[in-house]
Scaffold this motif. Structure first.
Motif, PDB file in Angstrom:
ATOM      1  N   GLY A 169       0.500  -2.680 -10.083  1.00 43.58           N
ATOM      2  CA  GLY A 169      -0.548  -2.255  -9.284  1.00 43.58           C
ATOM      3  C   GLY A 169      -0.151  -1.378  -8.138  1.00 43.58           C
ATOM      4  N   SER A 170      -0.652  -1.457  -6.869  1.00 45.24           N
ATOM      5  CA  SER A 170      -0.428  -0.597  -5.873  1.00 45.24           C
ATOM      6  C   SER A 170       1.094  -0.779  -5.131  1.00 45.24           C
ATOM      7  CB  SER A 170      -1.363  -0.872  -4.657  1.00 45.24           C
ATOM      8  OG  SER A 170      -1.366  -2.112  -4.331  1.00 45.24           O
ATOM      9  N   THR A 171       1.601  -2.014  -5.438  1.00 44.48           N
ATOM     10  CA  THR A 171       2.856  -2.524  -5.180  1.00 44.48           C
ATOM     11  C   THR A 171       4.006  -1.761  -5.790  1.00 44.48           C
ATOM     12  OG1 THR A 171       2.293  -4.906  -4.376  1.00 44.48           O
ATOM     13  CG2 THR A 171       4.808  -4.241  -4.955  1.00 44.48           C
ATOM     14  N   LEU A 172       3.774  -1.601  -7.153  1.00 47.18           N
ATOM     15  CA  LEU A 172       4.711  -0.661  -7.907  1.00 47.18           C
ATOM     16  C   LEU A 172       4.394   0.735  -7.400  1.00 47.18           C
ATOM     17  CD1 LEU A 172       6.700  -0.244 -10.148  1.00 47.18           C
ATOM     18  CD2 LEU A 172       4.913  -0.305 -11.765  1.00 47.18           C
ATOM     19  N   PRO A 190       8.178   5.544  -4.852  1.00 46.93           N
ATOM     20  CA  PRO A 190       8.882   6.615  -4.080  1.00 46.93           C
ATOM     21  C   PRO A 190      10.012   6.121  -3.141  1.00 46.93           C
ATOM     22  CG  PRO A 190       6.368   6.641  -3.950  1.00 46.93           C
ATOM     23  CD  PRO A 190       7.049   5.327  -4.755  1.00 46.93           C
ATOM     24  N   GLN A 191      10.206   4.795  -2.985  1.00 47.23           N
ATOM     25  CA  GLN A 191      11.331   4.369  -2.512  1.00 47.23           C
ATOM     26  C   GLN A 191      12.664   4.072  -2.915  1.00 47.23           C
ATOM     27  OE1 GLN A 191       9.547   0.713  -0.281  1.00 47.23           O
ATOM     28  NE2 GLN A 191       8.010   1.765   0.765  1.00 47.23           N
ATOM     29  N   THR A 196       0.795  -1.154   0.091  1.00 51.88           N
ATOM     30  CA  THR A 196      -0.004  -0.118   0.036  1.00 51.88           C
ATOM     31  C   THR A 196       0.867   1.334  -0.107  1.00 51.88           C
ATOM     32  OG1 THR A 196      -1.689  -1.243   1.578  1.00 51.88           O
ATOM     33  CG2 THR A 196      -1.924   0.954   1.209  1.00 51.88           C
ATOM     34  N   PRO A 197       0.663   1.993  -0.888  1.00 53.18           N
ATOM     35  CA  PRO A 197       1.443   3.373  -0.997  1.00 53.18           C
ATOM     36  C   PRO A 197       1.385   4.228   0.382  1.00 53.18           C
ATOM     37  CG  PRO A 197       0.467   3.059  -3.024  1.00 53.18           C
ATOM     38  CD  PRO A 197      -0.052   2.188  -2.040  1.00 53.18           C
ATOM     39  N   SER A 198       2.408   5.038   0.724  1.00 47.51           N
ATOM     40  CA  SER A 198       2.318   5.827   1.923  1.00 47.51           C
ATOM     41  C   SER A 198       1.136   7.167   1.639  1.00 47.51           C
ATOM     42  CB  SER A 198       3.608   6.110   2.437  1.00 47.51           C
ATOM     43  OG  SER A 198       4.419   7.063   1.354  1.00 47.51           O
ATOM     44  N   GLY A 199       1.244   7.440   0.419  1.00 44.79           N
ATOM     45  CA  GLY A 199       0.492   8.613   0.076  1.00 44.79           C
ATOM     46  C   GLY A 199       1.335   9.808  -0.020  1.00 44.79           C
ATOM     47  N   ARG A 200       2.877   9.565   0.377  1.00 48.86           N
ATOM     48  CA  ARG A 200       3.683  10.808   0.413  1.00 48.86           C
ATOM     49  C   ARG A 200       4.245  10.558  -1.128  1.00 48.86           C
ATOM     50  NH1 ARG A 200       4.400   8.601   5.452  1.00 48.86           N
ATOM     51  NH2 ARG A 200       6.088   7.098   4.571  1.00 48.86           N
ATOM     52  N   LEU A 246      -1.610   1.924 -12.556  1.00 48.08           N
ATOM     53  CA  LEU A 246      -0.589   2.430 -11.580  1.00 48.08           C
ATOM     54  C   LEU A 246      -1.133   4.106 -11.406  1.00 48.08           C
ATOM     55  CD1 LEU A 246       2.204   2.467 -10.562  1.00 48.08           C
ATOM     56  CD2 LEU A 246       3.047   3.243 -12.636  1.00 48.08           C
ATOM     57  N   GLU A 247      -1.273   4.168  -9.936  1.00 54.43           N
ATOM     58  CA  GLU A 247      -1.644   5.300  -9.535  1.00 54.43           C
ATOM     59  C   GLU A 247      -0.601   5.848  -8.595  1.00 54.43           C
ATOM     60  OE1 GLU A 247      -5.401   5.266  -7.535  1.00 54.43           O
ATOM     61  OE2 GLU A 247      -6.457   4.174  -9.291  1.00 54.43           O
TER      62      GLU A 247
END
Length: 328
Positions: free
Chosen positions: A224-227, A232-233, A204-208, A251-252
C-alpha cells in the motif's frame, strides 16, 4: 482417531470446532505425518474466520504449516520416522492442513527437517520465517550487502519481520525496524534492530518522485502507501522485497525510482516456491538464524487457543511467532 479443528459452513457462516476424525477421512495422498506442531499465520486467521474465499470446500481442516514425523509413505523419498516440515502448496486452504494430529500430503510438498532443527523451532519459523529467508536471499542475489547501508524492515514486530531482523542482524546488516507499537521497541532491539522507525514516518508518500536515499534495501510486509513511500527512499541499485499487503494491495507510485536509481521491486512467493529453493532456505534458516532469538519470539498455544488468536492476528495484535502444540 485423531483430534483436529474442523471448519464447517452453514448459511455463508464458517464455524470451527475441535473434534475427532478417523484416519480414513484424510485425503488420498502419499505421506501420512504425525503432526507435532503447527503455527499461526495471517492467512490462518483469515481461514479460521471464513474470509477471502481461501477455502472452497467444507468441511475443512485448516493450518497452513506443520512439522512432525512420517508415519507411512508410499513414496521412496520418505520413510517412517523421518522428521519433516511443510509450508505452502495451498495446504490449509485447498487441501487439509496442520491443525490436526495427523495429515496426509504429497511427498513433493515436504522438506526433510534440517539437522539441528526441532519440530517446535521449525514451526516458530513457519511460513513467516521461511518467507523472510526467501526475501533475504532475494536481496542478496540483487547485490544488497551489509556494506551498502541500512536495510528497512516494515511490519517489524510480526512473524516475517521478526525473523527477517534476526537473520539480517546475524549476517552483519544494520537493520531499521518500522512499527506502530511502542511496546515492541525493546523486543525489536533484542532481535538486532539498530534503529526504530515509527510507522507514521513512512506511512504517507511525499509526493516527490525521488526522496533522499535512506535504505540499501527493504523487506516490506505492509504494501500500500507504505511501499509507495519507501520506494523513492531506496538507494541507487537497491532493492525492495515485497512479501505482504497488511496495509493494502494497491500501489500508487511512479516509475522514476526504477529508471533513475535502478531500484528493483522483488516479489516473494512462498506458497509455490520450488523444492530446491525450499531446501536452500530451510538449510539457511537452520544455519543462520540465531536460535536464542527465535526462542524469544515464541508464544505457546494449543488448538483450543486458535479461534481467539485468529482474531488477534487479523487485528495486528500478535507479536513474534505463535507455536501450536496440536497434541494438547
Amino acid at each position: 482417531m485423531f483430534r483436529a479443528i474442523l471448519l464447517e459452513e452453514s448459511d455463508g457462516k464458517v464455524s470451527a470446532q475441535i473434534t475427532e476424525l478417523d484416519e480414513a477421512e484424510l485425503p488420498e495422498q502419499e505421506v501420512t505425518v504425525a503432526v507435532e506442531y503447527s503455527t499461526l499465520n495471517y492467512k490462518d486467521g483469515m481461514v479460521l474466520n471464513g474470509l477471502g474465499r481461501l477455502v472452497r470446500e467444507y468441511p475443512h481442516v485448516p493450518g497452513v504449516d506443520f512439522a512432525g514425523t512420517v508415519e507411512a509413505s508410499s513414496d521412496p523419498a520418505f520413510k517412517p520416522g523421518d522428521r519433516v516440515v511443510l509450508t505452502g502448496w495451498r495446504v490449509g486452504e485447498q487441501h487439509w492442513g496442520g491443525y490436526a494430529e495427523k495429515a496426509r500430503v504429497k511427498a513433493d510438498w515436504l522438506v526433510p527437517l534440517p539437522e539441528g532443527l526441532t519440530t517446535k523451532r521449525a514451526m516458530a519459523i513457519g511460513t513467516a520465517g521461511f518467507t523472510a529467508m526467501l526475501a533475504v536471499m532475494a536481496l542478496e542475489k540483487h547485490g544488497v550487502t551489509p556494506e551498502k547501508g541500512e536495510v528497512l524492515v516494515t511490519g517489524a514486530a510480526g512473524g516475517v519481520g521478526s525473523v527477517a531482523i534476526a537473520v539480517l542482524h546475524a549476517a552483519g546488516y544494520r537493520v531499521a525496524a518500522s512499527t506502530g507499537r511502542a511496546e515492541t521497541h525493546d523486543y525489536l532491539k533484542g532481535l538486532g534492530a539498530t534503529t526504530i522507525i515509527a510507522r507514521d514516518e513512512i506511512a504517507t508518500p511525499s509526493g516527490r518522485p525521488l526522496d533522499k536515499e535512506r535504505w540499501a534495501g527493504c523487506i516490506d510486509s505492509v504494501g500500500g502507501s507504505t511501499l509507495a513511500c519507501v520506494l523513492p527512499q531506496i538507494a541507487y541499485r537497491g532493492s525492495v522485497a515485497s512479501v505482504g499487503l497488511a496495509g493494502g494491495n494497491k500501489l500508487e507510485t511512479t516509475v522514476i525510482p526504477f529508471l533513475l536509481r535502478g531500484v528493483s521491486l522483488l516479489g516473494i512467493d512462498s506458497v509455490m516456491s520450488p523444492p530446491e529453493e525450499r531446501k536452500e532456505a530451510w538449510t539457511r534458516l537452520a544455519r543462520d538464524l540465531p536460535m536464542e532469538k527465535l526462542d524469544a519470539m515464541i508464544h505457546d498455544a494449543t488448538l483450543e487457543d486458535l479461534p481467539a488468536l485468529a482474531n488477534d492476528i487479523l487485528e495486528g495484535q500478535v507479536r513474534g511467532r505463535v507455536v501450536v502444540d496440536v497434541r494438547g
